[in-house]
Motif scaffolding. Structure first.
Motif, PDB file in Angstrom:
ATOM      1  N   TRP A  76       0.920  -1.203  -0.023  1.00 47.46           N
ATOM      2  CA  TRP A  76      -0.094  -0.274   0.128  1.00 47.46           C
ATOM      3  C   TRP A  76       0.717   1.090   0.054  1.00 47.46           C
ATOM      4  CZ3 TRP A  76      -0.228   3.773   3.797  1.00 47.46           C
ATOM      5  CH2 TRP A  76      -1.500   4.779   3.745  1.00 47.46           C
ATOM      6  N   MET A  77       1.946   1.266   0.733  1.00 43.68           N
ATOM      7  CA  MET A  77       2.772   2.416   0.807  1.00 43.68           C
ATOM      8  C   MET A  77       3.448   2.643  -0.496  1.00 43.68           C
ATOM      9  SD  MET A  77       4.505   1.892   4.716  1.00 43.68           S
ATOM     10  CE  MET A  77       5.500   3.192   4.475  1.00 43.68           C
ATOM     11  N   GLY A  78       3.928   1.361  -0.976  1.00 43.30           N
ATOM     12  CA  GLY A  78       4.405   1.496  -2.313  1.00 43.30           C
ATOM     13  C   GLY A  78       3.716   2.183  -3.563  1.00 43.30           C
ATOM     14  N   GLY A  79       2.499   1.931  -3.300  1.00 41.09           N
ATOM     15  CA  GLY A  79       1.305   2.296  -4.288  1.00 41.09           C
ATOM     16  C   GLY A  79       1.190   3.850  -3.966  1.00 41.09           C
ATOM     17  N   GLU A  80       1.294   4.544  -2.727  1.00 44.49           N
ATOM     18  CA  GLU A  80       0.968   5.799  -2.508  1.00 44.49           C
ATOM     19  C   GLU A  80       2.057   6.623  -2.972  1.00 44.49           C
ATOM     20  OE1 GLU A  80      -1.636   7.267  -0.733  1.00 44.49           O
ATOM     21  OE2 GLU A  80      -2.560   5.266  -1.347  1.00 44.49           O
ATOM     22  N   VAL A  81       3.384   6.004  -2.554  1.00 46.63           N
ATOM     23  CA  VAL A  81       4.421   6.702  -3.339  1.00 46.63           C
ATOM     24  C   VAL A  81       4.520   6.990  -4.662  1.00 46.63           C
ATOM     25  CG1 VAL A  81       7.083   6.482  -3.814  1.00 46.63           C
ATOM     26  CG2 VAL A  81       5.984   5.971  -1.503  1.00 46.63           C
ATOM     27  N   CYS A  82       4.031   5.874  -5.372  1.00 45.54           N
ATOM     28  CA  CYS A  82       3.854   6.159  -6.940  1.00 45.54           C
ATOM     29  C   CYS A  82       2.783   6.929  -7.353  1.00 45.54           C
ATOM     30  CB  CYS A  82       3.365   4.621  -7.684  1.00 45.54           C
ATOM     31  SG  CYS A  82       4.975   3.450  -7.660  1.00 45.54           S
ATOM     32  N   LYS A  83       1.684   7.195  -6.390  1.00 45.54           N
ATOM     33  CA  LYS A  83       0.532   8.242  -6.836  1.00 45.54           C
ATOM     34  C   LYS A  83       1.320   9.463  -6.708  1.00 45.54           C
ATOM     35  CE  LYS A  83      -3.574   5.814  -5.157  1.00 45.54           C
ATOM     36  NZ  LYS A  83      -4.784   5.923  -4.096  1.00 45.54           N
ATOM     37  N   LEU A  84       2.182   9.924  -5.675  1.00 48.60           N
ATOM     38  CA  LEU A  84       2.930  11.178  -5.539  1.00 48.60           C
ATOM     39  C   LEU A  84       3.479  11.443  -6.600  1.00 48.60           C
ATOM     40  CD1 LEU A  84       3.875  11.023  -1.744  1.00 48.60           C
ATOM     41  CD2 LEU A  84       2.105  12.204  -2.807  1.00 48.60           C
ATOM     42  N   ILE A  85       4.269  10.574  -7.215  1.00 45.74           N
ATOM     43  CA  ILE A  85       5.131  10.940  -8.412  1.00 45.74           C
ATOM     44  C   ILE A  85       4.359  10.789  -9.918  1.00 45.74           C
ATOM     45  CG2 ILE A  85       7.572  10.438  -7.274  1.00 45.74           C
ATOM     46  CD1 ILE A  85       7.349   7.840  -8.607  1.00 45.74           C
ATOM     47  N   LYS A  86       3.039  10.546  -9.580  1.00 51.14           N
ATOM     48  CA  LYS A  86       1.991  10.205 -10.870  1.00 51.14           C
ATOM     49  C   LYS A  86       2.257   9.159 -11.650  1.00 51.14           C
ATOM     50  CE  LYS A  86      -0.017  14.392 -10.087  1.00 51.14           C
ATOM     51  NZ  LYS A  86      -1.319  14.265  -9.630  1.00 51.14           N
ATOM     52  N   PRO A  88       1.711   4.761 -12.025  1.00 45.42           N
ATOM     53  CA  PRO A  88       0.405   3.880 -11.655  1.00 45.42           C
ATOM     54  C   PRO A  88       0.669   3.236 -10.287  1.00 45.42           C
ATOM     55  CG  PRO A  88       1.062   3.458 -13.947  1.00 45.42           C
ATOM     56  CD  PRO A  88       2.126   4.492 -13.285  1.00 45.42           C
ATOM     57  N   PRO A  89      -0.327   3.205  -9.344  1.00 44.92           N
ATOM     58  CA  PRO A  89      -0.114   2.469  -7.786  1.00 44.92           C
ATOM     59  C   PRO A  89       0.778   1.138  -8.003  1.00 44.92           C
ATOM     60  CG  PRO A  89      -2.100   3.767  -8.020  1.00 44.92           C
ATOM     61  CD  PRO A  89      -1.613   3.731  -9.346  1.00 44.92           C
ATOM     62  N   LEU A  90      -0.201   0.237  -8.951  1.00 43.37           N
ATOM     63  CA  LEU A  90       0.364  -1.238  -9.033  1.00 43.37           C
ATOM     64  C   LEU A  90       1.978  -1.374  -9.045  1.00 43.37           C
ATOM     65  CD1 LEU A  90       1.161  -2.247 -12.157  1.00 43.37           C
ATOM     66  CD2 LEU A  90      -1.314  -1.550 -12.314  1.00 43.37           C
ATOM     67  N   LEU A  91       2.628  -0.342  -9.576  1.00 44.26           N
ATOM     68  CA  LEU A  91       3.866  -0.302  -9.895  1.00 44.26           C
ATOM     69  C   LEU A  91       4.668  -0.480  -8.647  1.00 44.26           C
ATOM     70  CD1 LEU A  91       6.302  -0.257 -11.701  1.00 44.26           C
ATOM     71  CD2 LEU A  91       6.403   2.299 -11.634  1.00 44.26           C
ATOM     72  N   GLY A  92       4.160   0.211  -7.725  1.00 39.64           N
ATOM     73  CA  GLY A  92       4.803   0.469  -6.575  1.00 39.64           C
ATOM     74  C   GLY A  92       4.593  -0.740  -5.557  1.00 39.64           C
TER      75      GLY A  92
END
Length: 483
Positions: A76-86, A88-92
């Motif tokens: 979940w945290m990895g997804g949130e980090v990816c959201k911040l840098i625009k 896809p959350p699934l990548l994180g």
């Protein structure tokens, strides 16, 4: 360029926040943020305490449940980090799972491997149903022949290309070469569908029904590749089993998935016309989960996902027809969007445990890369050829071929099977081929899942139209223009 501009805006907002004067309004914002995160931390602490009172040592650092919860939290945290840098959350989430597995953070035992499978199946059911709710009946009817071409031809071409590469570059038997080909060719609905639905919700490609085209073809693509993979596995490891049954299994999965999905969709549709959105949602969710898990239990793994998509499509069609659901504001689809945000880490974070670098021979990586990259190029070319003369612009054809890249769930599930068959036989002559197959599949997941997801998200706004009013796609499928 838009992504870099967005990143710059985020940095500017952070700087403005730091440099902003301490006004009553800013003080209120800071207070609300502190209260919000304090509430989140308190919820987590209370949840952990309740779990400890029930299962005791399992939620301590040495327990399997603790490791599973940490894995989901990191995803979940990895997804949130990816959201911040625009991104896809699934990548994180995918990267978090792979890294934790690589560094040996967890070793699941007992009921936990089964719990992981169930969690992934639940999350997969949610996104498949969400995809079915988003299918456009008019576009699907207009593109029926194109859907079949897109589902079959690129899949078969990629499998043949990978088989030829494996045969002549690695000098392995043809039957093993085609096994490698059909483990590589299925795309991952779990990666493709969320990215496409995100673009669809913003209106990109809706004038040509791009999302409907790709999503509808994805499930058939998977059924074809899984079925042929099963036939070849039977021929290699179970030569005494019924070859006729293995060959018939693919068509039976297709027919059974469509028929079962239609029946359940009709039941959900007519039971839900009295307008109780959570009843509608719960019926679809429980039915979708049952068919996805049940199809694996009964040996028809391709039928479940197709049935889940079909049931959601049929039920949504009935609700729309009776006015229970509005096409402009689909409350059932909104419910599944909320559920998806909760279960998404379970799907992508738990793919990581399937990617086991400890059994990969590093010397095979170059050979693996050559095989899957060549097959991927062949798939993209075949995909473009299948889309000629149906009214798509070249940019839209290029986007569909990009959307056809990601591999993940099918490869993660099937790639270990040949290696498992030969485990305990270190002198078996085919052991090195099974390792090559596994290495190729893992490399395909690592490369194509994140790159494909990011490529879909970034190229969609560039290559697809976002018109104010949809234009009708040429009904050239009725002229039977095959590629």
């Amino acid at each position: 360029m838009e992504r870099f501009r967005a990143n710059f805006e985020i940095v500017s907002q952070i700087e403005d926040f730091i440099e902003s004067p301490i006004t009553p309004e800013n003080r209120k914002k800071w207070k609300n943020s502190v209260l919000k995160w304090s509430t989140v931390i308190l919820h987590m602490a209370l949840s952990w305490s309740c779990l400890y009172l029930v299962v005791h040592n399992e939620v301590l650092p040495s327990g399997g449940l603790f490791q599973l919860l940490i894995l989901l939290l990191c995803a979940w945290m990895g997804g949130e980090v990816c959201k911040l840098i625009k991104m896809p959350p699934l990548l994180g989430m995918l990267i978090a799972g792979i890294l934790l597995k690589t560094f040996g953070f967890f070793q699941f035992y007992g009921v936990y491997p089964d719990l992981i499978v169930v969690s992934r199946s639940l999350a997969l059911s949610v996104i498949l149903i969400k995809a079915g709710l988003g299918l456009n009946p008019a576009v699907l009817k207009r593109l029926k022949f194109t859907v079949l071409r897109l589902a079959v031809i690129p899949c078969v071409c990629e499998a043949i290309g990978a088989a030829v590469a494996a045969k002549y570059f690695n000098h392995i038997p043809w039957i093993w070469a085609f096994l490698i080909g059909f483990i590589l060719c299925p795309i991952s609905p779990a990666v493709v569908i969320p990215s496409l639905l995100s673009l669809k919700e913003k209106g990109y490609g809706e004038d040509k029904g791009i999302a409907t085209l790709v999503i509808a073809a994805a499930s058939i693509d998977d059924i074809l590749s899984i079925s042929v993979f099963g036939v070849i596995m039977s021929a290699i490891f179970r030569p005494d089993s019924s070859l006729t049954w293995s060959i018939l299994q693919g068509p039976l999965e297709l027919i059974g998935g469509l028929a079962g999905g239609c029946v359940w969709g009709l039941i959900c549709g007519y039971l839900g016309i009295y307008d109780a959105e959570w009843d509608q949602s719960s019926l679809l969710l429980l039915g979708g989960f049952a068919v996805v898990v049940g199809s694996h239990e009964f040996g028809f793994p391709g039928a479940g996902p197709l049935a889940a998509i079909t049931s959601a499509f049929v039920a949504n069609y009935i609700w729309t027809k009776h006015g229970t659901v509005s096409p402009e504001k689909n409350r059932v689809a909104e419910n599944f969007s909320k559920i998806w945000t909760i279960v998404q880490p379970a799907l992508f974070g738990l793919i990581g445990p399937e990617v086991d670098f400890t059994v990969i021979d590093a010397s095979l990586l170059a050979q693996s890369a050559l095989i899957f990259l060549l097959s991927l190029v062949i798939r993209m070319v075949a995909c473009v050829l299948c889309l000629f003369n149906i009214g798509l612009r070249w940019k839209e054809m290029l986007f569909v071929s990009v959307a056809w890249i990601p591999k993940a769930t099918v490869q993660a599930a099937l790639a270990p099977q040949p290696l498992d068959q030969l485990r305990g036989q270190p002198d078996h002559p085919d052991l090195h081929i099974a390792k090559l197959l596994f290495a190729t599949a893992v490399l395909a997941i690592i490369v194509t899942a994140p790159i494909g997801s990011v490529a879909i998200s970034l190229t969609g706004p560039v290559l697809l139209n976002k018109p104010d009013k949809p234009n009708k796609l040429m009904d050239s499928d009725n002229r039977n223009n095959d590629c």
